[in-house]
Structures are given as C-alpha cells and as structure tokens.
Scaffold this active site. Structure first.
Site, PDB file in Angstrom:
ATOM      1  CG  HIS A 129      12.512  22.461  -9.376  1.00  0.00           C
ATOM      2  ND1 HIS A 129      12.328  21.361 -10.244  1.00  0.00           N
ATOM      3  CD2 HIS A 129      13.850  23.057  -9.818  1.00  0.00           C
ATOM      4  CE1 HIS A 129      13.117  21.564 -11.213  1.00  0.00           C
ATOM      5  NE2 HIS A 129      13.977  22.469 -10.963  1.00  0.00           N
ATOM      6  CD  GLU A 131      -2.717  -0.891   2.610  1.00  0.00           C
ATOM      7  OE1 GLU A 131      -2.616  -0.156   3.371  1.00  0.00           O
ATOM      8  OE2 GLU A 131      -3.862  -1.846   2.634  1.00  0.00           O
ATOM      9  CE  LYS A 165       7.427  19.441  -4.876  1.00  0.00           C
ATOM     10  NZ  LYS A 165       8.320  20.289  -5.516  1.00  0.00           N
ATOM     11  CG  HIS A 172      11.831  17.708  -4.084  1.00  0.00           C
ATOM     12  ND1 HIS A 172      11.375  17.186  -5.107  1.00  0.00           N
ATOM     13  CD2 HIS A 172      12.522  16.687  -3.511  1.00  0.00           C
ATOM     14  CE1 HIS A 172      11.354  15.749  -5.421  1.00  0.00           C
ATOM     15  NE2 HIS A 172      12.295  15.427  -4.493  1.00  0.00           N
ATOM     16  CE1 TYR A 186       7.941  14.188  -9.048  1.00  0.00           C
ATOM     17  CE2 TYR A 186       6.836  15.994  -7.731  1.00  0.00           C
ATOM     18  CZ  TYR A 186       7.579  15.615  -8.912  1.00  0.00           C
ATOM     19  OH  TYR A 186       7.906  16.545 -10.137  1.00  0.00           O
ATOM     20  CE  LYS A 243      12.585  24.527 -13.807  1.00  0.00           C
ATOM     21  NZ  LYS A 243      11.324  24.196 -13.253  1.00  0.00           N
ATOM     22  CG  ASP A 244      16.759  22.403 -12.916  1.00  0.00           C
ATOM     23  OD1 ASP A 244      16.404  21.300 -12.891  1.00  0.00           O
ATOM     24  OD2 ASP A 244      15.820  23.254 -12.726  1.00  0.00           O
ATOM     25  NE  ARG A 273      13.745  14.638 -14.561  1.00  0.00           N
ATOM     26  CZ  ARG A 273      12.967  14.694 -15.617  1.00  0.00           C
ATOM     27  NH1 ARG A 273      12.172  15.774 -15.402  1.00  0.00           N
ATOM     28  NH2 ARG A 273      13.060  13.940 -16.519  1.00  0.00           N
ATOM     29  CD  GLN A 294      -0.186  18.616 -10.228  1.00  0.00           C
ATOM     30  OE1 GLN A 294      -0.944  19.391 -10.289  1.00  0.00           O
ATOM     31  NE2 GLN A 294       1.078  18.511 -10.712  1.00  0.00           N
ATOM     32  CG  ASP A 295      -0.416  11.167  -7.379  1.00  0.00           C
ATOM     33  OD1 ASP A 295      -1.102   9.824  -7.385  1.00  0.00           O
ATOM     34  OD2 ASP A 295      -0.926  11.655  -6.657  1.00  0.00           O
ATOM     35  CG  ASN A 296       3.750  16.046 -10.444  1.00  0.00           C
ATOM     36  OD1 ASN A 296       2.628  16.076 -10.674  1.00  0.00           O
ATOM     37  ND2 ASN A 296       4.347  17.086  -9.688  1.00  0.00           N
TER      38      ASN A 296
HETATM   39  C1  LIG Z   1       6.335  20.562 -12.408  1.00  0.00           C
HETATM   40  C2  LIG Z   1       5.253  20.384 -13.465  1.00  0.00           C
HETATM   41  C3  LIG Z   1       5.679  20.566 -14.871  1.00  0.00           C
HETATM   42  N1  LIG Z   1       4.769  20.552 -15.935  1.00  0.00           N
HETATM   43  C4  LIG Z   1       5.084  20.698 -17.028  1.00  0.00           C
HETATM   44  C5  LIG Z   1       6.085  21.951 -17.388  1.00  0.00           C
HETATM   45  C6  LIG Z   1       7.217  21.629 -18.537  1.00  0.00           C
HETATM   46  O1  LIG Z   1       6.562  21.798 -19.787  1.00  0.00           O
HETATM   47  C7  LIG Z   1       7.235  19.868 -18.189  1.00  0.00           C
HETATM   48  C8  LIG Z   1       8.661  19.814 -17.366  1.00  0.00           C
HETATM   49  O2  LIG Z   1       8.592  20.482 -16.313  1.00  0.00           O
HETATM   50  P1  LIG Z   1       9.951  20.877 -15.574  1.00  0.00           P
HETATM   51  O3  LIG Z   1      10.820  20.737 -16.385  1.00  0.00           O
HETATM   52  O4  LIG Z   1       9.578  21.905 -14.448  1.00  0.00           O
HETATM   53  O5  LIG Z   1       9.970  19.512 -14.608  1.00  0.00           O
HETATM   54  P2  LIG Z   1      11.083  18.760 -13.593  1.00  0.00           P
HETATM   55  O6  LIG Z   1      12.274  19.526 -13.973  1.00  0.00           O
HETATM   56  O7  LIG Z   1      10.925  17.630 -13.521  1.00  0.00           O
HETATM   57  O8  LIG Z   1      10.534  19.713 -12.367  1.00  0.00           O
HETATM   58  C9  LIG Z   1      10.060  19.017 -11.222  1.00  0.00           C
HETATM   59  O9  LIG Z   1      11.053  18.528 -10.681  1.00  0.00           O
HETATM   60  C10 LIG Z   1      11.313  18.690  -9.155  1.00  0.00           C
HETATM   61  C11 LIG Z   1      12.140  17.741  -8.625  1.00  0.00           C
HETATM   62  C12 LIG Z   1      10.115  19.077  -8.482  1.00  0.00           C
HETATM   63  O10 LIG Z   1       9.901  18.724  -6.997  1.00  0.00           O
HETATM   64  C13 LIG Z   1       8.912  19.755  -9.060  1.00  0.00           C
HETATM   65  O11 LIG Z   1       7.753  18.813  -8.833  1.00  0.00           O
HETATM   66  C14 LIG Z   1       9.307  19.976 -10.390  1.00  0.00           C
HETATM   67  O12 LIG Z   1       9.907  21.382 -10.373  1.00  0.00           O
HETATM   68  O13 LIG Z   1       6.235  19.574 -17.342  1.00  0.00           O
HETATM   69  C15 LIG Z   1       3.427  20.281 -15.499  1.00  0.00           C
HETATM   70  O14 LIG Z   1       2.453  20.385 -16.484  1.00  0.00           O
HETATM   71  N2  LIG Z   1       3.021  20.040 -14.427  1.00  0.00           N
HETATM   72  C16 LIG Z   1       4.002  20.099 -13.085  1.00  0.00           C
HETATM   73  O15 LIG Z   1       3.514  19.933 -12.101  1.00  0.00           O
END
Ligand SMILES: Cc1cn([C@H]2C[C@H](O)[C@@H](COP(=O)(O)OP(=O)(O)O[C@H]3O[C@H](C)C(=O)[C@H](O)[C@H]3O)O2)c(=O)[nH]c1=O
Length: 188
Positions: free
Chosen positions: A64, A29, A74, A121, A134, A169-170, A61, A48-50
């Site tokens: 953020h 579970e 999270k 995070h 997450y 971005k990062d 990554r 929301q789940d990612n």
């Molecule tokens: C975070 C997020 C992104 N997106 C879209 C926006 C961009 O077009 C694409 C990639 O986004 P991003 O480059 O910000 O993804 P990560 O670099 O994995 O960012 C995440 O990674 C770190 C570790 C985190 O904790 C956050 O949840 C989040 O910042 O997904 C969405 O549609 N919904 C979302 O909730």
C-alpha cells in the site's frame, strides 16, 4: 537508548529501542525524537498512529501507499506476535526503484522499520493474533490510497502466496509492472 541499522535500501532503517528488563517484565521508550536525533536520525513529524490486528497466520496487507500530496512515511512495530514487514522503493528515477527489503518485526525482538514516503508498504503475519502499530507522517486520505499486488515485485514472502489471507482490494490490485508510480526520486 536506541540502535539504528541501515538496510540494503538507502533511507529504510531498522530502529531498535532499548528495553529495560526486570522481574516484572520490561519498559521501553518506543518513540523518542531526542534519542533518535542523538543517534543521528531525524524523522519527519508524525500525525497519526495506526493499529491493526490480524487473527490468521499468513494474513497479508499490502502493498500500500498514499499518493502525494498525502504520501506517508511510516514507523512500524509489532505489538503482539510476529510479522515480515516489507518496503519497496516506488520512486521513479531511483537507483533502487522496484527493489525491496524485508525485516521480521516481533513482540520479542522489539524492532521497528522506518519506511519513508515514496515506498510501498506491506506485511505478512508469521503467527496468529498478530498486531501491528505504526506512526504515519500524513493523515489518512482515501482518495490518495493505492495498492500494488504483493506477488508482482519478486518479494520472497517466505510462504505460498496462494494461501495468503487478503482483502478484496489487495487481491485485485494492479501489478507492479503496470503500476503508474506517483512518486519521483529526489536525492536528499
Ligand atoms: C489505512 C486506514 C484505513 N482506515 C479504514 C478504511 C477501511 O474501512 C478500514 C480498513 O482499511 P484497509 O483495508 O485499507 O486496512 P489495511 O489493509 O490494514 O491497510 C493498511 O495496511 C498497510 C500495510 C499500510 O501500510 C496502510 O497503512 C494501510 O493501507 O480502515 C482508516 O480509517 N484510516 C486509515 O488510515
């Protein structure tokens, strides 16, 4: 049914759900509010789940956050492969401001990390084809999305930062020293 361990950052928890193994594999579970509350832990509601997939070992990554009013707590786990998950206290006035904790989350160990709102995070993958899954306590709010450079907090990522696979971005994120935190520490 679930093991809770504290970390050196008050509020950040390692949560390990029980796995029921048998000849077919295992069942677990991975989220059960009642079981957590039975272990003395009440988390906010998740909305929301990612799920993200990283092909290369050394994909990083982070770091953020989302600013208030859409700050996110999270609950992070690893669906495949392994990763080093990191939380940094970003709350102005906190006794642990700028301090960090890192936990290895993997498909094998089934560990989860609870990271409250107000913490940065990030993670780095420890092997190819790693998946992170997450739960978040607020919805995605791009206008509130922010990042701090991963190599400006003093985190031991366990590898040469020059080799990190980063998003633009990062790579361009502000240093922790220059960052204007939007989070205030309020005890309790
Ligand atoms: C975070 C997020 C992104 N997106 C879209 C926006 C961009 O077009 C694409 C990639 O986004 P991003 O480059 O910000 O993804 P990560 O670099 O994995 O960012 C995440 O990674 C770190 C570790 C985190 O904790 C956050 O949840 C989040 O910042 O997904 C969405 O549609 N919904 C979302 O909730």
């Amino acid at each position: 049914m679930v093991q809770i361990d504290s970390t050196r950052l008050p509020g950040v928890l390692v949560i390990t759900p029980r796995r029921f193994g048998d000849a077919r594999g295992f069942f677990s579970e991975t989220w059960n509010r009642k079981a957590l509350e039975g272990a003395g832990v009440t988390l906010p509601e998740f909305v929301q789940d990612n799920h993200s997939f990283s092909t290369a070992k050394g994909t990083l990554r982070g770091l953020h956050y989302q600013s208030p009013p859409h700050a996110q707590g999270k609950l992070v786990r690893c669906g495949r492969g392994s990763l080093l998950d990191v939380a940094v206290d970003g709350r102005k006035g906190s006794p642990t401001y700028g301090q960090w904790v890192a936990e290895e989350l993997s498909y094998e160990n089934g560990r989860q990390l609870w990271i409250p709102a107000g913490f940065l995070h990030g993670f780095v993958t420890l092997e190819p084809d790693t998946e992170i899954i997450y739960k978040c306590t607020d919805h995605y709010a791009p206008d509130c999305d922010g990042a701090v450079r991963f190599d400006t907090v003093g985190i031991d990522w366990g590898f040469d930062a020059e080799t990190a696979v980063l998003s633009e971005k990062d790579a361009a994120a502000v240093s922790f020293a220059e960052w204007q935190s939007p989070f205030e520490w309020n005890d309790g």
